[in-house]
Design a protein around this motif. Structure first.
Motif, PDB file in Angstrom:
ATOM      1  N   THR A  29       0.820  -1.193   0.000  1.00 52.58           N
ATOM      2  CA  THR A  29       0.000   0.000   0.000  1.00 52.58           C
ATOM      3  C   THR A  29       0.856   1.245   0.000  1.00 52.58           C
ATOM      4  O   THR A  29       2.040   1.220   0.287  1.00 52.58           O
ATOM      5  CB  THR A  29      -0.925   0.026   1.226  1.00 52.58           C
ATOM      6  OG1 THR A  29      -0.143  -0.210   2.390  1.00 52.58           O
ATOM      7  CG2 THR A  29      -1.998  -1.030   1.130  1.00 52.58           C
ATOM      8  N   GLY A  86     -10.350   7.229  -2.501  1.00 49.12           N
ATOM      9  CA  GLY A  86     -10.432   5.814  -2.860  1.00 49.12           C
ATOM     10  C   GLY A  86     -11.840   5.260  -2.801  1.00 49.12           C
ATOM     11  O   GLY A  86     -12.032   4.079  -2.506  1.00 49.12           O
ATOM     12  N   LEU A 209     -16.049  -4.026  -3.630  1.00 48.88           N
ATOM     13  CA  LEU A 209     -15.321  -3.459  -4.757  1.00 48.88           C
ATOM     14  C   LEU A 209     -16.185  -2.453  -5.515  1.00 48.88           C
ATOM     15  O   LEU A 209     -15.674  -1.480  -6.078  1.00 48.88           O
ATOM     16  CB  LEU A 209     -14.857  -4.564  -5.703  1.00 48.88           C
ATOM     17  CG  LEU A 209     -13.607  -4.261  -6.535  1.00 48.88           C
ATOM     18  CD1 LEU A 209     -12.407  -4.061  -5.631  1.00 48.88           C
ATOM     19  CD2 LEU A 209     -13.335  -5.360  -7.541  1.00 48.88           C
ATOM     20  N   PRO A 212     -17.097   0.895  -1.868  1.00 49.98           N
ATOM     21  CA  PRO A 212     -16.070   0.720  -0.829  1.00 49.98           C
ATOM     22  C   PRO A 212     -16.496   1.148   0.572  1.00 49.98           C
ATOM     23  O   PRO A 212     -15.796   0.823   1.533  1.00 49.98           O
ATOM     24  CB  PRO A 212     -14.910   1.593  -1.325  1.00 49.98           C
ATOM     25  CG  PRO A 212     -15.149   1.755  -2.793  1.00 49.98           C
ATOM     26  CD  PRO A 212     -16.622   1.767  -2.950  1.00 49.98           C
ATOM     27  N   TYR A 244      -5.298  -3.858  -0.500  1.00 50.42           N
ATOM     28  CA  TYR A 244      -6.319  -2.964   0.030  1.00 50.42           C
ATOM     29  C   TYR A 244      -6.547  -3.280   1.503  1.00 50.42           C
ATOM     30  O   TYR A 244      -6.553  -4.442   1.910  1.00 50.42           O
ATOM     31  CB  TYR A 244      -7.644  -3.128  -0.716  1.00 50.42           C
ATOM     32  CG  TYR A 244      -7.658  -2.599  -2.121  1.00 50.42           C
ATOM     33  CD1 TYR A 244      -6.631  -1.795  -2.620  1.00 50.42           C
ATOM     34  CD2 TYR A 244      -8.713  -2.903  -2.982  1.00 50.42           C
ATOM     35  CE1 TYR A 244      -6.669  -1.322  -3.911  1.00 50.42           C
ATOM     36  CE2 TYR A 244      -8.762  -2.423  -4.271  1.00 50.42           C
ATOM     37  CZ  TYR A 244      -7.733  -1.640  -4.740  1.00 50.42           C
ATOM     38  OH  TYR A 244      -7.762  -1.161  -6.022  1.00 50.42           O
ATOM     39  N   LYS A 257      -9.299   1.714  -0.937  1.00 50.07           N
ATOM     40  CA  LYS A 257      -8.680   1.484  -2.237  1.00 50.07           C
ATOM     41  C   LYS A 257      -7.504   2.424  -2.443  1.00 50.07           C
ATOM     42  O   LYS A 257      -7.443   3.512  -1.872  1.00 50.07           O
ATOM     43  CB  LYS A 257      -9.700   1.689  -3.361  1.00 50.07           C
ATOM     44  CG  LYS A 257     -10.821   0.664  -3.393  1.00 50.07           C
ATOM     45  CD  LYS A 257     -11.619   0.816  -4.671  1.00 50.07           C
ATOM     46  CE  LYS A 257     -12.694  -0.238  -4.781  1.00 50.07           C
ATOM     47  NZ  LYS A 257     -13.388  -0.192  -6.086  1.00 50.07           N
ATOM     48  N   ARG A 393      -4.565  -4.615  -9.447  1.00 52.98           N
ATOM     49  CA  ARG A 393      -5.478  -3.495  -9.200  1.00 52.98           C
ATOM     50  C   ARG A 393      -6.089  -2.992 -10.493  1.00 52.98           C
ATOM     51  O   ARG A 393      -7.292  -2.704 -10.558  1.00 52.98           O
ATOM     52  CB  ARG A 393      -4.728  -2.361  -8.501  1.00 52.98           C
ATOM     53  CG  ARG A 393      -4.404  -2.623  -7.041  1.00 52.98           C
ATOM     54  CD  ARG A 393      -3.562  -1.487  -6.485  1.00 52.98           C
ATOM     55  NE  ARG A 393      -3.211  -1.703  -5.089  1.00 52.98           N
ATOM     56  CZ  ARG A 393      -2.366  -0.942  -4.408  1.00 52.98           C
ATOM     57  NH1 ARG A 393      -1.773   0.090  -5.007  1.00 52.98           N
ATOM     58  NH2 ARG A 393      -2.104  -1.201  -3.146  1.00 52.98           N
ATOM     59  N   GLU A 397     -10.147  -3.046 -11.321  1.00 50.93           N
ATOM     60  CA  GLU A 397     -10.838  -1.756 -11.299  1.00 50.93           C
ATOM     61  C   GLU A 397     -11.135  -1.188 -12.669  1.00 50.93           C
ATOM     62  O   GLU A 397     -12.005  -0.323 -12.795  1.00 50.93           O
ATOM     63  CB  GLU A 397      -9.996  -0.728 -10.524  1.00 50.93           C
ATOM     64  CG  GLU A 397      -9.580  -1.148  -9.120  1.00 50.93           C
ATOM     65  CD  GLU A 397     -10.741  -1.158  -8.130  1.00 50.93           C
ATOM     66  OE1 GLU A 397     -11.884  -0.919  -8.551  1.00 50.93           O
ATOM     67  OE2 GLU A 397     -10.507  -1.401  -6.941  1.00 50.93           O
TER      68      GLU A 397
END
Length: 598
Positions: A29, A86, A209, A212, A244, A257, A393, A397
């Motif tokens: 992260t 996010g 997802l 969030p 995440y 996110k 990711r 996404e």
């Protein structure tokens, strides 16, 4: 929820969930983690100028963020929103391409080979086909009438009663015992429970997802018990696959996110009107959050507005009332605030009492700028990750991941994990993998795990589908046109005049019969703007590189999945100037005759 203290410089803490369990802020992260101040019971309380209610003290990190939003252009503001909050939903193609026959699929395995290791068990041959000339998901225009879809939400886990084996204890085969009820075998019951748990975990993962921030009393409250039930498993999987951080409290669940980098096209929209947020709207949102993280549970609206003006005088002077209304509407949608009047800028509404949920206010920011130097630095930091996590990711996404768009280390990872990497995510989220020579796309045929749909309803969506299929037919490269060493062309330029001409043709041809909005038919500039914006957000077109003159658009390879299959041997023309097909002389009993070559 663990917090950070700003003091003179914020200190970074490892992310986790309640109970000292480390969560998704692990190895991949960004450094710009959640950093909002939490006032303890012993913290000194400032009083107002009249000695009455304590003054609202803004959080310095969020105050800094508000300043960056106010100074940003619209595109940078959207990227900054993605990096700092996010809260964007996932976005995927829905309609799968037509299946194709796999060469060699019927070949037998080598003698002595274990099952699944023969020639037929290799990667599908379609993965080597270009999107430009591969299977398509094209739908004829006459079949595109779509009814409005219901609001998206998690599908409930259902047990398949017909799949539960029944043991007929003490009875003849085929009929139950006289005094006994049919019993399920223990192994069958365990297997059913496992399938049900797996279905629940997948529903919960898809919900997080797509949304969030999920609350126990919000629009997706029916999925919140599933998230709480499987929070340990979900926390581990989101951390391992995507890096995440998942925080599950008694009344809300927050999936933190990461950012998507520059050009992500994932800004906020007004929850009521759908209007995109402006930089001023983002600034008002960050400024309000800076004050709400420590605000009392009951707060007069007028007091909040006065504190916002005092905390950022420059932003207050340039603020538009619509920006403030947009920010407060977003906070109400997340249930951070309750009781917002219809017109917050009306001076008579200053005495209206708002209900503040401080826990949700602290849950909204995902990456305040504790460690970033400026807006660009925060956008970069929020998207940083090791290559595998960064590619996963993008797969989770975005509609499609093209190898040409990736840095070298991520491109190498995708090449080395071409099948296993997407497959792990597809299994986790219940998606389908579409492999092509240019890259990979994860599809969601249920069209639940996406905020945009194509094909879709509405004038811009219908125009976008018609436009993209005709652009593909006009500028699609031939199979032998490659860039580099046998690498299919990822994108081709679109002449600007072609866009205007094709869009005008389809508006004249389809507009009135299809019931398109008359304001769009009257204002072709607005139709062009919104149609291209939709195609851009779906990743089917992209802007030319910065500095290109004149600026324009590039058509990306995945756009060809919405066009008819390429006709590489078109029928000969019949016009006066068309080239005639060659002929051959065939002798016959009555003498030679000419016949067109087949």
């Amino acid at each position: 929820m663990e917090q950070q203290e700003y003091a003179t410089g914020a200190t970074q803490v490892a992310g986790g969930v309640a109970g000292a369990r480390t969560g998704g802020a692990g190895r991949s992260t960004t450094d710009a983690v959640v950093a909002v101040r939490e006032a303890g019971p012993d913290a000194p309380q400032e009083t107002g100028p009249d000695g009455g209610a304590p003054a609202l003290s803004p959080d310095p990190g969020l105050l800094r963020l508000a300043q960056w939003f106010a100074e940003a252009d619209p595109g940078t503001a959207d990227d900054l929103c993605t990096a700092s909050f996010g809260l964007y939903p996932a976005r995927h193609f829905g309609v799968p391409a037509e299946p194709v026959a796999q060469p060699g699929a019927q070949s037998a395995a080598e003698p002595g080979a274990e099952p699944g290791t023969g020639p037929a068990a290799g990667p599908p041959a379609v993965a080597d086909i270009s999107w430009w000339h591969g299977p398509t998901a094209h739908t004829p225009a006459a079949l595109r009438t779509r009814e409005a879809r219901p609001a998206r939400g998690p599908r409930r886990a259902r047990r398949d009663a017909g799949a539960l084996p029944v043991v007929l204890s003490g009875a003849k085969p085929g009929e139950p015992g006289k005094h006994r009820k049919p019993e399920r075998s223990r192994s069958a019951a365990v297997g059913t429970q496992d399938r049900s748990a797996a279905a629940e975990r997948r529903i919960a993962a898809r919900l997080l997802l797509a949304h969030p921030l999920v609350t126990a009393s919000g629009p997706h409250a029916d999925g919140f018990p599933l998230i709480r039930r499987h929070r340990d498993w979900l926390t581990e999987r989101f951390d391992t696959l995507l890096g995440y951080r998942l925080v599950v409290g008694p009344w809300h669940a927050r999936l933190g996110k990461a950012g998507l980098g520059p050009g992500a096209t994932r800004g906020f929209e007004h929850p009521g009107t759908g209007a995109p947020f402006t930089p001023g709207g983002y600034a008002q949102l960050a400024l309000a959050l800076a004050l709400l993280v420590d605000a009392p549970e009951r707060l007069p609206l007028g007091r909040l507005l006065v504190a916002m003006r005092a905390a950022a005088p420059a932003a207050a002077r340039s603020a538009d009332p619509a920006d403030l209304a947009m920010a407060l509407a977003a906070l109400a949608g997340w249930q951070v605030l309750d009781g917002i009047p219809a017109d917050p800028a009306d001076p008579e509404t200053g005495a209206v009492l708002l209900t503040v949920d401080r826990e949700l206010a602290r849950a909204v920011p995902a990456g305040p700028p504790a460690l970033a130097d400026d807006a660009g630095d925060l956008i970069r930091r929020a998207a940083e990750a090791e290559p595998g996590t960064a590619v996963r990711r993008r797969l989770a996404e975005t509609p499609a991941v093209l190898a040409a768009d990736l840095p070298e280390d991520q491109r190498a990872w995708l090449r080395d994990h071409r099948h296993s990497g997407p497959a792990a995510l597809a299994d986790f989220l219940g998606l389908e993998t579409e492999q092509r020579a240019e890259g990979v796309a994860l599809l969601d045929p249920a069209e639940e795990l996406t905020d945009l749909a194509l094909p879709g309803t509405g004038t811009p969506a219908q125009a976008a589908l018609l436009l993209v299929e005709r652009l593909v037919e006009e500028v699609r490269p031939l199979p032998d046109e490659t860039t580099g060493a046998d690498v299919p062309t990822p994108a081709v330029p679109i002449p600007d005049a072609l866009i205007d001409g094709v869009l005008g043709d389809i508006a004249d041809e389809y507009g009135l019969p299809a019931g398109w909005r008359r304001d769009y038919l009257a204002d072709r500039t607005a139709l062009r703007r919104d149609t291209l914006d939709l195609l851009h957000r779906m990743g089917l077109i992209t802007a030319t590189p910065r500095g290109t003159r004149p600026p324009g658009w590039l058509l990306r390879a995945p756009a060809a999945r919405y066009a008819p299959a390429a006709d590489l041997l078109p029928a000969p023309g019949t016009g006066r100037h068309s080239r005639r097909e060659p002929s051959v002389t065939i002798p016959g009993p009555a003498g030679p005759r000419e016949e067109q070559r087949a």
